[in-house]
Scaffold this active site. Sequence first.
Site, PDB file in Angstrom:
ATOM      1  N   LYS A  67     -33.537  15.301 -35.491  1.00  0.00           N
ATOM      2  CA  LYS A  67     -33.080  16.283 -36.475  1.00  0.00           C
ATOM      3  C   LYS A  67     -33.674  15.980 -37.840  1.00  0.00           C
ATOM      4  O   LYS A  67     -34.265  16.856 -38.489  1.00  0.00           O
ATOM      5  CB  LYS A  67     -31.557  16.300 -36.560  1.00  0.00           C
ATOM      6  CG  LYS A  67     -31.014  17.375 -37.500  1.00  0.00           C
ATOM      7  CD  LYS A  67     -29.531  17.224 -37.760  1.00  0.00           C
ATOM      8  CE  LYS A  67     -29.282  16.235 -38.875  1.00  0.00           C
ATOM      9  NZ  LYS A  67     -27.898  16.244 -39.381  1.00  0.00           N
ATOM     10  N   ASP A  91     -28.584  21.102 -36.419  1.00  0.00           N
ATOM     11  CA  ASP A  91     -27.418  20.467 -37.032  1.00  0.00           C
ATOM     12  C   ASP A  91     -26.163  21.133 -36.482  1.00  0.00           C
ATOM     13  O   ASP A  91     -26.233  21.946 -35.559  1.00  0.00           O
ATOM     14  CB  ASP A  91     -27.498  20.528 -38.558  1.00  0.00           C
ATOM     15  CG  ASP A  91     -27.293  21.938 -39.109  1.00  0.00           C
ATOM     16  OD1 ASP A  91     -27.193  22.901 -38.315  1.00  0.00           O
ATOM     17  OD2 ASP A  91     -27.234  22.081 -40.351  1.00  0.00           O
TER      18      ASP A  91
END
Length: 270
Positions: free
Chosen positions: A140, A158
């Site tokens: 991420k 997210d």
Amino acid sequence: MPAKAAKAVTVKAAKPESRLAMVRRARRINRELAEVYPYAHPELDFRNPFELLVATVLSAQTTDLRVNQTTPALFAKYPTPEDMAAAVPEELEEIIRPTGFFRMKAKSLMGLSAALRDNFGGNVPGRLADLVTLPGVGRKTANVVLGNAFGVPGITVDTHFGRLVRRWKWTAATDPEKVEAEICAIFPKSEWTMLSHRVVFHGRRVCHSQRPACGACPIAPLCPAYGEGETDPEKAKKLLKYEMGGHPGQRLSPPPDYPGRPALPLGSAG
């Protein structure tokens, strides 16, 4: 006489959405979000790849606003990886304390800074395979840095992104890497980074985890979860956040085309 059998009630089931129909709907949602949020951008303040990398690590379990209020003092004291790698841990911890989990984050920041100094000449690498070798950096974080500091397309999964793509029935996956792979397969690579921004923007402003503002949602006709939140238009408008609700955004230094107001520095009144 035997009792008369009850007449069976047949409920017509909704026709399952085909893969092709889902892809078309997903791409239409992306196009409409692009019209609603033409200014979508990363909501962390940064001036270079190192600052974005550090800010993204700090953003875990806190808001981008709190990170943005914390990083000016942080980068004033530690502007380079070499500076941060040589920090006194207690001093670094005190600066980043407002972001939470400050001891763990300080360890990650010092570790990744040392790795940048020792293994990459003090520069943030522009490859995912290299970024994920840094302490505290997963896919991420790597995709955030690649997409926004290097222009390398990537999907950033997210909590907002994962929640919305499941709500929209683009995927049923919960594992971030599986979500990333499945969403990447729906959209052309050129859309990945901006799609991530648009979805996160929408999740923060309209499609909240609790009480989504369905009645004020610009993509309501395309949403299979419409009705989970407030459907009355006037009540829904009151749930809108940031510039959609007439309030400041999360960045202290937003891009020039951002239509909202900058956020306030840490400790400011108002």
